[in-house]
Design a protein around this motif. Structure first.
Motif, PDB file in Angstrom:
ATOM      1  N   ASP A  78     -27.132  59.642 -10.440  1.00 28.38           N
ATOM      2  CA  ASP A  78     -27.270  59.123 -11.809  1.00 28.38           C
ATOM      3  C   ASP A  78     -26.182  58.096 -12.118  1.00 28.38           C
ATOM      4  O   ASP A  78     -26.447  57.054 -12.727  1.00 28.38           O
ATOM      5  CB  ASP A  78     -27.189  60.275 -12.818  1.00 28.38           C
ATOM      6  N   ALA A  79     -24.955  58.397 -11.691  1.00 24.89           N
ATOM      7  CA  ALA A  79     -23.834  57.491 -11.972  1.00 24.89           C
ATOM      8  C   ALA A  79     -23.988  56.172 -11.243  1.00 24.89           C
ATOM      9  O   ALA A  79     -23.617  55.111 -11.757  1.00 24.89           O
ATOM     10  CB  ALA A  79     -22.509  58.161 -11.603  1.00 24.89           C
ATOM     11  N   LEU A  80     -24.535  56.212 -10.032  1.00 30.88           N
ATOM     12  CA  LEU A  80     -24.656  55.011  -9.199  1.00 30.88           C
ATOM     13  C   LEU A  80     -25.993  54.300  -9.384  1.00 30.88           C
ATOM     14  O   LEU A  80     -26.163  53.176  -8.906  1.00 30.88           O
ATOM     15  CB  LEU A  80     -24.473  55.382  -7.717  1.00 30.88           C
ATOM     16  N   GLY A  81     -26.948  54.962 -10.024  1.00 30.49           N
ATOM     17  CA  GLY A  81     -28.262  54.359 -10.191  1.00 30.49           C
ATOM     18  C   GLY A  81     -29.039  54.302  -8.892  1.00 30.49           C
ATOM     19  O   GLY A  81     -29.823  53.371  -8.666  1.00 30.49           O
ATOM     20  N   LEU A  82     -28.839  55.301  -8.051  1.00 23.76           N
ATOM     21  CA  LEU A  82     -29.490  55.338  -6.742  1.00 23.76           C
ATOM     22  C   LEU A  82     -30.346  56.592  -6.616  1.00 23.76           C
ATOM     23  O   LEU A  82     -30.203  57.554  -7.381  1.00 23.76           O
ATOM     24  CB  LEU A  82     -28.441  55.320  -5.622  1.00 23.76           C
ATOM     25  N   SER A  83     -31.224  56.581  -5.638  1.00 21.27           N
ATOM     26  CA  SER A  83     -32.060  57.740  -5.360  1.00 21.27           C
ATOM     27  C   SER A  83     -31.220  58.883  -4.785  1.00 21.27           C
ATOM     28  O   SER A  83     -30.259  58.643  -4.038  1.00 21.27           O
ATOM     29  CB  SER A  83     -33.152  57.360  -4.358  1.00 21.27           C
ATOM     30  N   ARG A  84     -31.588  60.109  -5.090  1.00 21.77           N
ATOM     31  CA  ARG A  84     -30.889  61.257  -4.512  1.00 21.77           C
ATOM     32  C   ARG A  84     -31.124  61.369  -3.012  1.00 21.77           C
ATOM     33  O   ARG A  84     -30.434  62.113  -2.330  1.00 21.77           O
ATOM     34  CB  ARG A  84     -31.341  62.550  -5.198  1.00 21.77           C
ATOM     35  N   LYS A  85     -32.107  60.646  -2.492  1.00 19.71           N
ATOM     36  CA  LYS A  85     -32.403  60.709  -1.061  1.00 19.71           C
ATOM     37  C   LYS A  85     -31.470  59.832  -0.224  1.00 19.71           C
ATOM     38  O   LYS A  85     -31.564  59.814   1.005  1.00 19.71           O
ATOM     39  CB  LYS A  85     -33.856  60.307  -0.812  1.00 19.71           C
ATOM     40  N   VAL A  86     -30.586  59.068  -0.888  1.00 17.66           N
ATOM     41  CA  VAL A  86     -29.627  58.235  -0.147  1.00 17.66           C
ATOM     42  C   VAL A  86     -28.716  59.125   0.695  1.00 17.66           C
ATOM     43  O   VAL A  86     -28.099  60.070   0.186  1.00 17.66           O
ATOM     44  CB  VAL A  86     -28.782  57.369  -1.108  1.00 17.66           C
ATOM     45  N   MET A  87     -28.644  58.825   1.987  1.00 20.92           N
ATOM     46  CA  MET A  87     -27.807  59.597   2.899  1.00 20.92           C
ATOM     47  C   MET A  87     -26.387  59.036   2.892  1.00 20.92           C
ATOM     48  O   MET A  87     -26.184  57.825   2.788  1.00 20.92           O
ATOM     49  CB  MET A  87     -28.373  59.553   4.320  1.00 20.92           C
ATOM     50  N   VAL A  88     -25.413  59.910   3.038  1.00 24.71           N
ATOM     51  CA  VAL A  88     -24.011  59.514   3.028  1.00 24.71           C
ATOM     52  C   VAL A  88     -23.381  59.817   4.390  1.00 24.71           C
ATOM     53  O   VAL A  88     -23.346  60.967   4.822  1.00 24.71           O
ATOM     54  CB  VAL A  88     -23.226  60.245   1.919  1.00 24.71           C
ATOM     55  N   ALA A  89     -22.900  58.755   5.060  1.00 27.57           N
ATOM     56  CA  ALA A  89     -22.148  58.946   6.304  1.00 27.57           C
ATOM     57  C   ALA A  89     -20.701  59.254   5.959  1.00 27.57           C
ATOM     58  O   ALA A  89     -20.192  58.811   4.921  1.00 27.57           O
ATOM     59  CB  ALA A  89     -22.227  57.691   7.174  1.00 27.57           C
ATOM     60  N   CYS A  90     -20.029  59.988   6.810  1.00 27.55           N
ATOM     61  CA  CYS A  90     -18.660  60.426   6.515  1.00 27.55           C
ATOM     62  C   CYS A  90     -17.718  59.249   6.293  1.00 27.55           C
ATOM     63  O   CYS A  90     -16.904  59.252   5.386  1.00 27.55           O
ATOM     64  CB  CYS A  90     -18.134  61.303   7.652  1.00 27.55           C
ATOM     65  N   GLY A  91     -17.839  58.191   7.122  1.00 29.40           N
ATOM     66  CA  GLY A  91     -16.941  57.048   6.995  1.00 29.40           C
ATOM     67  C   GLY A  91     -15.687  57.216   7.823  1.00 29.40           C
ATOM     68  O   GLY A  91     -15.546  58.187   8.576  1.00 29.40           O
ATOM     69  N   GLY A  92     -14.749  56.267   7.682  1.00 28.47           N
ATOM     70  CA  GLY A  92     -13.549  56.290   8.511  1.00 28.47           C
ATOM     71  C   GLY A  92     -12.352  55.697   7.804  1.00 28.47           C
ATOM     72  O   GLY A  92     -12.469  55.165   6.697  1.00 28.47           O
ATOM     73  N   VAL A  93     -11.199  55.775   8.467  1.00 29.59           N
ATOM     74  CA  VAL A  93      -9.964  55.234   7.915  1.00 29.59           C
ATOM     75  C   VAL A  93     -10.025  53.705   7.929  1.00 29.59           C
ATOM     76  O   VAL A  93     -10.720  53.105   8.763  1.00 29.59           O
ATOM     77  CB  VAL A  93      -8.752  55.758   8.718  1.00 29.59           C
TER      78      VAL A  93
END
Length: 360
Positions: A78-93
């Motif tokens: 809701d805050a980002l205006g995106l679908s809940r189906k968006v996948m999140v990768a862990c990311g890196g330093v």
């Protein structure tokens, strides 16, 4: 008496992941900078954890940088205006993401980030571990690799100091002409020859890194005489930064077989004059691409692309980069800088002695 209980160790990456997915995870690259990580064994060190008196259970689980840790929570979506189906990768330093974005995807690839401070990083299958010089080392976001770097603390900051204190006239003139002041300073620097008419500059205005002779070293001009002018001062500053980085580059050369070309990123990489100086000081081809200051962002985006399956692997990074210029070293100038280097090393050691005396 107040009692504090630590449930888990949360840093910026972990907090963002938690806010987006409700999961607290870290990746190998971020974990490698936590102080209790064993680089060679790819995990937390039980010995270091015990020595530090840290409860092991507070450390977040480690997953690959590209690992999908979940989908967006309702609040995040809701805050980002995106679908809940968006996948999140862990990311890196940030260091490892920048290395990825700067094309450091194969053994021996190397780049220089030229900003307020500056560093040179190489990607390799083995970490560069030197107890004396102590380069900073992170696990790469690319599985099975490390990014090891050497640095100086004042690069662009040194040129900014020269701009602010010795080039007020050029700032005014650049403003009147509607041109970038650093570009204008570069043009002025070209009026001075290689070696800046025997004027040297040590850029240690913010002290020394672990690759410098002492943390108390300070910067300065040397060889200044009545014949020197503003172009010499500007060029000697640019040369001093390159010379100092050339010296710390030798730490990496001692441990790794480096590529024959050096990628330049960061704000300072925009200067064609500086790129020419670096090519001759490093005696390497200097590569400038369309990415410039966006290497870190590109690396982070690439982690997401591979994690989501949009990209098969990180080889696509090369396709994103478009080479704008390749600066090849000029043999005669390489030799001139090689001779100047001996004087620069002498200056560096003298500045160390002076710095330590002043430090008391």
């Amino acid at each position: 008496m107040c009692h504090f209980f630590i449930i888990t160790d949360i840093q910026s990456l972990h907090f963002i992941n938690f806010k987006m997915t409700g999961q607290i995870k870290t990746d190998y690259s971020y974990a490698s900078g936590c102080g209790v990580y064993d680089l060679e064994n790819w995990g937390y060190s039980t010995g270091l954890i015990k020595a530090g008196g840290i409860p092991e259970e507070i450390l977040p689980d480690i997953v690959p940088s590209t690992g999908i840790i979940g989908e967006l929570t309702k609040e995040a979506a809701d805050a980002l205006g995106l679908s809940r189906k968006v996948m999140v990768a862990c990311g890196g330093v940030d260091n490892s993401c920048m290395a990825l974005g700067a094309r450091n995807i194969a053994e021996g690839r190397v780049y220089t980030s030229l900003g307020s401070s500056a560093w040179i990083a190489v990607s390799s299958k083995n970490p560069v571990l030197d107890i004396e010089k102590r380069p900073f080392v992170f696990t790469h976001v690319i599985p099975g690799m490390f990014t090891s770097a050497v640095s100086i603390f004042s690069a662009g900051s040194s040129l900014k100091w020269v701009r602010d204190h010795l080039c007020a006239n050029l700032q005014k003139e650049a403003s009147e002409k509607g041109v970038d002041v650093y570009e204008f300073m570069g043009e002025i620097a070209c009026r001075s020859p290689v070696g800046s008419n025997k004027l040297l500059f040590d850029p240690s205005l913010a002290g020394g890194s672990s690759q410098d002779p002492s943390p108390h070293i300070r910067g300065g001009f040397s060889g200044l005489d009545l014949g020197h002018s503003q172009p010499d001062i500007i060029r000697s500053c640019m040369e001093g930064v390159a010379m100092n980085l050339g010296l710390v580059l030798d730490v990496l050369r001692k441990f790794c077989s480096l590529s024959e070309e050096m990628m330049m990123v960061g704000g300072g990489s925009r200067s064609s004059v500086w790129r020419r100086i670096f090519a001759d000081v490093y005696n390497m081809d200097i590569i400038k691409t369309n990415i410039g200051e966006d290497a870190g962002s590109l690396g982070a985006a690439a982690v997401g692309a591979v994690g989501s399956g949009m990209w098969k692997d990180f080889s696509r990074i090369d396709d994103v980069h478009r080479i704008l210029e390749t600066v090849k070293p000029v043999k005669t100038d390489v030799e001139k800088y090689r001779k100047i280097r001996r004087a620069f090393e002498c200056l560096r050691n003298c500045q160390k002695e002076v710095g330590e005396l002043l430090h008391g």
